[in-house]
Every structure is written in C-alpha cells, then in structure tokens.
Design a protein around this motif. Structure first.
Motif, PDB file in Angstrom:
ATOM      1  N   LYS A 134       0.726  -1.071   0.031  1.00  0.00           N
ATOM      2  CA  LYS A 134       0.102   0.048  -0.183  1.00  0.00           C
ATOM      3  C   LYS A 134       1.106   1.166   0.662  1.00  0.00           C
ATOM      4  O   LYS A 134       1.894   1.818   0.798  1.00  0.00           O
ATOM      5  N   LYS A 135       0.164   2.152  -0.748  1.00  0.00           N
ATOM      6  CA  LYS A 135       1.080   3.318  -0.615  1.00  0.00           C
ATOM      7  C   LYS A 135       0.961   3.928   0.233  1.00  0.00           C
ATOM      8  O   LYS A 135      -0.073   4.177   0.876  1.00  0.00           O
ATOM      9  N   LYS A 136       2.536   4.246   0.569  1.00  0.00           N
ATOM     10  CA  LYS A 136       2.381   5.421   2.201  1.00  0.00           C
ATOM     11  C   LYS A 136       2.219   7.204   1.586  1.00  0.00           C
ATOM     12  O   LYS A 136       1.210   7.839   2.891  1.00  0.00           O
ATOM     13  N   VAL A 137       2.969   7.467   0.538  1.00  0.00           N
ATOM     14  CA  VAL A 137       2.888   8.927   0.577  1.00  0.00           C
ATOM     15  C   VAL A 137       2.659   9.157  -0.925  1.00  0.00           C
ATOM     16  O   VAL A 137       3.114   8.673  -2.026  1.00  0.00           O
ATOM     17  N   SER A 138       1.464   9.855  -1.482  1.00  0.00           N
ATOM     18  CA  SER A 138       1.439  10.449  -2.629  1.00  0.00           C
ATOM     19  C   SER A 138       2.300  11.084  -3.300  1.00  0.00           C
ATOM     20  O   SER A 138       3.380  12.007  -2.409  1.00  0.00           O
ATOM     21  N   GLY A 160       7.046   4.683  -1.043  1.00  0.00           N
ATOM     22  CA  GLY A 160       6.832   4.627   0.592  1.00  0.00           C
ATOM     23  C   GLY A 160       6.532   3.416   1.120  1.00  0.00           C
ATOM     24  O   GLY A 160       6.065   3.763   2.281  1.00  0.00           O
ATOM     25  N   ALA A 161       5.996   2.447   0.108  1.00  0.00           N
ATOM     26  CA  ALA A 161       5.345   1.202   0.585  1.00  0.00           C
ATOM     27  C   ALA A 161       5.969   0.152   0.981  1.00  0.00           C
ATOM     28  O   ALA A 161       8.034   0.535   0.501  1.00  0.00           O
ATOM     29  N   SER A 162       5.313   0.120   2.378  1.00  0.00           N
ATOM     30  CA  SER A 162       6.707  -0.991   3.184  1.00  0.00           C
ATOM     31  C   SER A 162       6.323  -2.548   3.419  1.00  0.00           C
ATOM     32  O   SER A 162       4.719  -2.581   4.248  1.00  0.00           O
ATOM     33  N   PRO A 163       6.347  -3.231   2.830  1.00  0.00           N
ATOM     34  CA  PRO A 163       5.713  -4.676   2.769  1.00  0.00           C
ATOM     35  C   PRO A 163       6.433  -5.474   3.658  1.00  0.00           C
ATOM     36  O   PRO A 163       6.626  -5.280   4.829  1.00  0.00           O
ATOM     37  N   GLU A 164       5.166  -6.042   4.538  1.00  0.00           N
ATOM     38  CA  GLU A 164       5.189  -7.406   5.341  1.00  0.00           C
ATOM     39  C   GLU A 164       6.416  -8.286   5.427  1.00  0.00           C
ATOM     40  O   GLU A 164       6.988  -7.836   6.335  1.00  0.00           O
ATOM     41  N   GLU A 165       6.560  -8.634   4.051  1.00  0.00           N
ATOM     42  CA  GLU A 165       7.719  -9.542   4.328  1.00  0.00           C
ATOM     43  C   GLU A 165       8.328 -10.175   3.231  1.00  0.00           C
ATOM     44  O   GLU A 165       7.556 -10.228   2.481  1.00  0.00           O
ATOM     45  N   LEU A 186      12.052   3.679  -0.835  1.00  0.00           N
ATOM     46  CA  LEU A 186      12.236   4.689   0.225  1.00  0.00           C
ATOM     47  C   LEU A 186      11.212   6.319  -0.871  1.00  0.00           C
ATOM     48  O   LEU A 186      10.241   5.475  -1.813  1.00  0.00           O
ATOM     49  N   ILE A 187      10.677   7.264  -0.193  1.00  0.00           N
ATOM     50  CA  ILE A 187      10.077   7.562  -0.735  1.00  0.00           C
ATOM     51  C   ILE A 187      10.419   9.738  -1.670  1.00  0.00           C
ATOM     52  O   ILE A 187      12.039   9.498  -1.132  1.00  0.00           O
ATOM     53  N   VAL A 188       9.265   9.645  -2.015  1.00  0.00           N
ATOM     54  CA  VAL A 188       9.632  10.806  -3.067  1.00  0.00           C
ATOM     55  C   VAL A 188       9.137  11.616  -2.766  1.00  0.00           C
ATOM     56  O   VAL A 188       7.153  11.409  -3.358  1.00  0.00           O
ATOM     57  N   LEU A 202       8.675   9.487   8.502  1.00  0.00           N
ATOM     58  CA  LEU A 202       8.663   8.539   6.877  1.00  0.00           C
ATOM     59  C   LEU A 202      10.216  10.110   6.042  1.00  0.00           C
ATOM     60  O   LEU A 202      10.175   8.926   5.344  1.00  0.00           O
ATOM     61  N   MET A 203       9.794  10.870   7.160  1.00  0.00           N
ATOM     62  CA  MET A 203      10.633  11.332   6.407  1.00  0.00           C
ATOM     63  C   MET A 203      12.138  11.242   6.350  1.00  0.00           C
ATOM     64  O   MET A 203      13.097  11.494   5.018  1.00  0.00           O
ATOM     65  N   GLN A 204      12.989  10.619   6.944  1.00  0.00           N
ATOM     66  CA  GLN A 204      14.034   9.435   7.399  1.00  0.00           C
ATOM     67  C   GLN A 204      14.264   8.714   5.886  1.00  0.00           C
ATOM     68  O   GLN A 204      14.677   8.181   5.902  1.00  0.00           O
ATOM     69  N   TYR A 205      13.013   8.280   5.455  1.00  0.00           N
ATOM     70  CA  TYR A 205      12.831   7.860   4.485  1.00  0.00           C
ATOM     71  C   TYR A 205      13.394   8.100   2.848  1.00  0.00           C
ATOM     72  O   TYR A 205      12.696   7.294   1.743  1.00  0.00           O
ATOM     73  N   GLU A 206      12.973   9.830   2.789  1.00  0.00           N
ATOM     74  CA  GLU A 206      12.597  10.292   1.230  1.00  0.00           C
ATOM     75  C   GLU A 206      13.764   9.971   0.721  1.00  0.00           C
ATOM     76  O   GLU A 206      14.842  10.167   1.766  1.00  0.00           O
ATOM     77  N   ILE A 207      14.483   9.925  -0.151  1.00  0.00           N
ATOM     78  CA  ILE A 207      15.058  10.153  -1.160  1.00  0.00           C
ATOM     79  C   ILE A 207      16.114  10.871  -0.661  1.00  0.00           C
ATOM     80  O   ILE A 207      17.355  10.091  -0.867  1.00  0.00           O
ATOM     81  N   LYS A 208      15.452  12.017  -1.138  1.00  0.00           N
ATOM     82  CA  LYS A 208      16.419  12.932  -0.874  1.00  0.00           C
ATOM     83  C   LYS A 208      17.256  13.425   0.799  1.00  0.00           C
ATOM     84  O   LYS A 208      18.357  13.759   0.501  1.00  0.00           O
TER      85      LYS A 208
END
Length: 158
Positions: free
Chosen positions: A7-11, A41-46, A62-64, A74-80
């Motif tokens: 599931k998408k985390k961030v649009s 930004g999706a994070s799969p169960e496994e 990672l998140i764009v 979530l910001m810690q996983y943003e690509i930049k």
C-alpha cells in the motif's frame, strides 16, 4: 509482476518525479516511475529477494516527496534525505554533479538497493550498496539485477 500486497504510504506526482530527476541529473526508468507512482514509500509485510543465490529482506521502498510536513518517521526514508546522509559514500567522484547511483529501497541490516546509472543512463542496473564496506569516496556495490523491471520480476512476497 507478482501481487505485491503493498500500500502506498505517500502520494507522489509526476511533477515531483520530474523534480527528482532534475535535482539528481538523471532520467528515471519508466518501470520505476510507474512503480513509485503506485507504491511510493510502501513497506511490505515481508519481502524476500533472491540476489546472487542469497536471500535479502526488503524493509521498505524509499519515498519521493516534496512535502515539508511529511511525518518525521517517514521523512527519514525520503530519497533526498537518505542521499544527504550517505552521498559521500555512494560515489568515488568528489566532483560529481547529480547522482551516479540512486537508492530506492532499504534492506534489512542497513544496505540499500540503488539504481546504478554509471554504465547506462537510460536503463540503469540495480545494485546493492554495502554500508559496512563503503567509505567516503570509496563505495562498494554488488550487482543485483540487470534493470529495475528484472528486480520487480524477482520479488517474492509472502
């Protein structure tokens, strides 16, 4: 591609993807663009990925995002943000403008899957950046897949 159960985390918008390309002076592969538009930004169960006869666990993509109000978790996983933290360990070229490799997923244990644009700017291969072996201006990468689409085809989610 298998059913990812993600599931998408961030649009994310096409404009934000274009902005990322301009910022890093790269052209994202179409398969990556389509994937991130759906699963940013999706994070799969496994997610177990077989790479060179070794199984690795993919923790999250990672998140764009250009949203400055993005939750700090979530910001810690943003690509930049990720690039700002490790960019000196992702290249051997201290005069580089843009990026030669772009992390797109975090693996269990601290390594990243990256798009490697060094040999092919249009169809980059997927590599693993080894955080333990890499040092400033001395990155260590291991080839994982010939391109992003082959990476997608190899994923197995349980």
């Amino acid at each position: 591609m298998k059913n990812l159960d993600l599931k998408k985390k961030v649009s994310v918008t096409h404009d934000e993807l274009y902005s990322l390309e301009i910022f890093f002076n790269i052209t994202l592969p179409i398969s990556y663009r389509e994937f991130i538009l759906e699963f940013n930004g999706a994070s799969p169960e496994e997610a177990i990925i077989r790479i060179n006869s070794e199984e690795r666990v993919l923790e999250r993509f990672l998140i764009v995002s250009e949203d400055e109000k993005l939750d700090s978790g979530l910001m810690q996983y943003e690509i930049k943000v990720v690039m700002a933290q490790i960019e000196e360990r992702l290249t051997a070229n201290e005069d580089l403008v843009g990026a030669e490799t772009l992390p797109f997923a975090y693996l269990f244990g601290g390594d990243f899957l990256c798009l490697d644009f060094k040999e092919d700017a249009i169809n980059p291969k997927v590599v693993i950046w080894d955080h333990n072996e890499s040092e400033e201006l001395s990155p260590v990468f291991y080839k994982a897949f010939d391109n992003f689409q082959k990476f997608l085809n190899a994923m197995s989610f349980s």
